[in-house]
Design a protein around this motif. Structure first.
Motif, mmCIF file in Angstrom:
data_model
loop_
_atom_site.group_PDB
_atom_site.id
_atom_site.type_symbol
_atom_site.label_atom_id
_atom_site.label_comp_id
_atom_site.label_asym_id
_atom_site.label_seq_id
_atom_site.Cartn_x
_atom_site.Cartn_y
_atom_site.Cartn_z
ATOM 1 N N ARG A 3 18.817 18.010 -1.332
ATOM 2 C CA ARG A 3 18.512 18.980 -0.287
ATOM 3 C C ARG A 3 17.253 18.529 0.447
ATOM 4 N NH1 ARG A 3 19.054 24.941 -2.868
ATOM 5 N NH2 ARG A 3 19.124 25.514 -0.678
ATOM 6 N N GLU A 4 17.226 18.784 1.739
ATOM 7 C CA GLU A 4 16.065 18.420 2.540
ATOM 8 C C GLU A 4 14.994 19.501 2.408
ATOM 9 O OE1 GLU A 4 15.448 16.535 6.931
ATOM 10 O OE2 GLU A 4 16.785 18.272 6.794
ATOM 11 N N LEU A 5 13.748 19.077 2.218
ATOM 12 C CA LEU A 5 12.616 19.985 2.139
ATOM 13 C C LEU A 5 11.793 19.785 3.411
ATOM 14 C CD1 LEU A 5 11.245 22.116 0.377
ATOM 15 C CD2 LEU A 5 9.999 20.277 -0.756
ATOM 16 N N VAL A 6 11.668 20.860 4.196
ATOM 17 C CA VAL A 6 11.064 20.784 5.527
ATOM 18 C C VAL A 6 9.831 21.678 5.582
ATOM 19 C CG1 VAL A 6 11.453 21.151 8.000
ATOM 20 C CG2 VAL A 6 13.377 20.479 6.522
ATOM 21 N N TYR A 7 8.698 21.090 6.006
ATOM 22 C CA TYR A 7 7.531 21.904 6.281
ATOM 23 C C TYR A 7 7.577 22.282 7.751
ATOM 24 C CZ TYR A 7 2.993 23.785 7.092
ATOM 25 O OH TYR A 7 1.997 24.659 7.454
ATOM 26 N N THR A 8 7.388 23.567 8.052
ATOM 27 C CA THR A 8 7.346 24.018 9.432
ATOM 28 C C THR A 8 6.088 24.842 9.636
ATOM 29 O OG1 THR A 8 8.474 25.251 11.176
ATOM 30 C CG2 THR A 8 8.791 26.049 8.923
ATOM 31 N N GLY A 9 5.410 24.579 10.747
ATOM 32 C CA GLY A 9 4.205 25.358 10.962
ATOM 33 C C GLY A 9 3.555 25.101 12.298
ATOM 34 N N ARG A 134 0.532 19.321 -1.765
ATOM 35 C CA ARG A 134 0.902 18.975 -3.142
ATOM 36 C C ARG A 134 2.295 18.332 -3.188
ATOM 37 N NH1 ARG A 134 1.197 23.631 -7.773
ATOM 38 N NH2 ARG A 134 2.200 22.399 -9.383
ATOM 39 N N LEU A 135 3.230 18.901 -2.446
ATOM 40 C CA LEU A 135 4.593 18.364 -2.441
ATOM 41 C C LEU A 135 4.674 17.040 -1.686
ATOM 42 C CD1 LEU A 135 6.647 21.654 -1.988
ATOM 43 C CD2 LEU A 135 6.114 20.405 -4.111
ATOM 44 N N ALA A 136 3.869 16.888 -0.636
ATOM 45 C CA ALA A 136 3.822 15.611 0.085
ATOM 46 C C ALA A 136 3.244 14.526 -0.821
ATOM 47 C CB ALA A 136 2.993 15.742 1.359
ATOM 48 N N ASP A 137 2.202 14.861 -1.576
ATOM 49 C CA ASP A 137 1.617 13.893 -2.505
ATOM 50 C C ASP A 137 2.621 13.453 -3.574
ATOM 51 O OD1 ASP A 137 -0.754 13.946 -1.100
ATOM 52 O OD2 ASP A 137 -1.822 15.199 -2.563
ATOM 53 N N ALA A 138 3.571 14.342 -3.891
ATOM 54 C CA ALA A 138 4.631 14.020 -4.852
ATOM 55 C C ALA A 138 5.853 13.416 -4.165
ATOM 56 C CB ALA A 138 5.029 15.281 -5.619
ATOM 57 N N ASP A 139 5.739 13.134 -2.858
ATOM 58 C CA ASP A 139 6.808 12.546 -2.046
ATOM 59 C C ASP A 139 8.077 13.409 -2.037
ATOM 60 O OD1 ASP A 139 7.749 10.635 -0.250
ATOM 61 O OD2 ASP A 139 8.663 9.428 -1.835
ATOM 62 N N LEU A 140 7.884 14.731 -1.923
ATOM 63 C CA LEU A 140 9.027 15.645 -1.903
ATOM 64 C C LEU A 140 9.319 16.222 -0.518
ATOM 65 C CD1 LEU A 140 8.421 17.522 -5.278
ATOM 66 C CD2 LEU A 140 10.158 15.774 -4.777
ATOM 67 N N ILE A 141 8.382 16.122 0.425
ATOM 68 C CA ILE A 141 8.628 16.615 1.784
ATOM 69 C C ILE A 141 9.460 15.569 2.524
ATOM 70 C CG2 ILE A 141 7.582 17.291 3.989
ATOM 71 C CD1 ILE A 141 6.850 19.315 1.930
ATOM 72 N N ASP A 142 10.510 16.034 3.195
ATOM 73 C CA ASP A 142 11.403 15.133 3.930
ATOM 74 C C ASP A 142 11.188 15.168 5.442
ATOM 75 O OD1 ASP A 142 13.114 14.299 1.629
ATOM 76 O OD2 ASP A 142 13.457 16.462 1.544
ATOM 77 N N ARG A 143 10.676 16.298 5.930
ATOM 78 C CA ARG A 143 10.529 16.443 7.388
ATOM 79 C C ARG A 143 9.392 17.402 7.687
ATOM 80 N NH1 ARG A 143 14.478 19.876 10.785
ATOM 81 N NH2 ARG A 143 15.834 19.516 9.007
ATOM 82 N N TYR A 144 8.754 17.168 8.839
ATOM 83 C CA TYR A 144 7.723 18.066 9.365
ATOM 84 C C TYR A 144 8.173 18.572 10.725
ATOM 85 C CZ TYR A 144 4.702 16.137 5.769
ATOM 86 O OH TYR A 144 4.165 15.746 4.565
ATOM 87 N N ASN A 145 8.289 19.884 10.869
ATOM 88 C CA ASN A 145 8.562 20.530 12.161
ATOM 89 C C ASN A 145 7.258 21.193 12.591
ATOM 90 O OD1 ASN A 145 11.225 19.863 11.698
ATOM 91 N ND2 ASN A 145 12.021 21.933 11.925
ATOM 92 N N LEU A 146 6.582 20.594 13.550
ATOM 93 C CA LEU A 146 5.263 21.073 13.937
ATOM 94 C C LEU A 146 5.224 21.520 15.384
ATOM 95 C CD1 LEU A 146 3.215 18.165 12.331
ATOM 96 C CD2 LEU A 146 3.720 20.411 11.329
ATOM 97 N N LEU A 147 4.558 22.634 15.617
ATOM 98 C CA LEU A 147 4.178 23.043 16.960
ATOM 99 C C LEU A 147 2.666 22.872 17.012
ATOM 100 C CD1 LEU A 147 6.391 26.207 17.597
ATOM 101 C CD2 LEU A 147 6.687 23.897 18.526
#
Length: 191
Positions: A3-9, A134-147
């Motif tokens: 599954r893709e893990l996406v940070y949005t913010g 923390r999740l990025a440091d563990a290489d778990l984030i797959d995508r960043y959706n940023l405004l």
């Protein structure tokens, strides 16, 4: 397939992600998103995300901030029945809000990695800068959706770690700029 893990913010030009809507975190420039002229198309990404979101993930503080308001919010009605995951070592089942869909407490980064291996669609992280780092440091984030907003705040929580680490490469998936100075930047993490 994982599954893709996406940070949005929302993010300031100098990388601050805290207090975009108010002074909840004590940031003296809190509310910086609301002070930017409203241009509807600048927020179209949020509607696109709703169509793609199969679950939400929060850190404890963001959960505590959103849980009292999002279940009854018309703006967030599309998220109401989606599964939610909260990464916390201290949150208890008794502290979970009712009438906001299924909520699962995760206790570790390893639990998040296991969740990513399950069946289902994209999981979106809202707020939760410390969790995202923390999740990025563990290489778990797959995508960043940023405004990205045209403000420099100088202080506040940043999304990305300032620790010395291996370089990570991102690939631009989508971008746009708007008349109010906001830029949409969608990046995939290259592995």
């Amino acid at each position: 397939m994982a599954r893709e893990l996406v940070y949005t913010g929302f993010m300031s030009l100098d990388g601050v992600v805290d207090s975009p809507g108010g002074k909840a975190e004590g940031h003296r420039s809190g509310g910086w998103v609301m002070e930017t002229p409203f241009v509807p198309e600048a927020y179209a990404l949020k509607g696109e995300e709703l169509e793609e979101t199969s679950a939400l993930m929060f850190g404890r503080r963001s959960y505590d901030a959103f849980a009292p308001f999002w279940p009854g919010s018309e703006d967030h009605a599309g998220y109401k029945d989606l599964p939610k995951y909260v990464l916390s070592t201290s949150l208890t089942e008794a502290e979970l809000v009712e009438d906001w869909g299924p909520i699962t407490i995760l206790r570790s980064t390893e639990d998040v990695a296991k969740l990513k291996e399950t069946e289902g669609g994209a999981i979106f992280i809202h707020g939760s800068a410390e969790l995202a780092r923390r999740l990025a440091d563990a290489d778990l984030i797959d995508r960043y959706n940023l405004l990205v907003f045209p403000v420099l705040l100088g202080a506040g929580k940043g999304l990305f770690s300032r620790e010395d680490q291996d370089k990570r490469t991102l690939a631009l998936r989508d971008s746009a700029t708007y008349s109010n100075g906001v830029a949409k930047l969608v990046y995939d993490v290259v592995r």
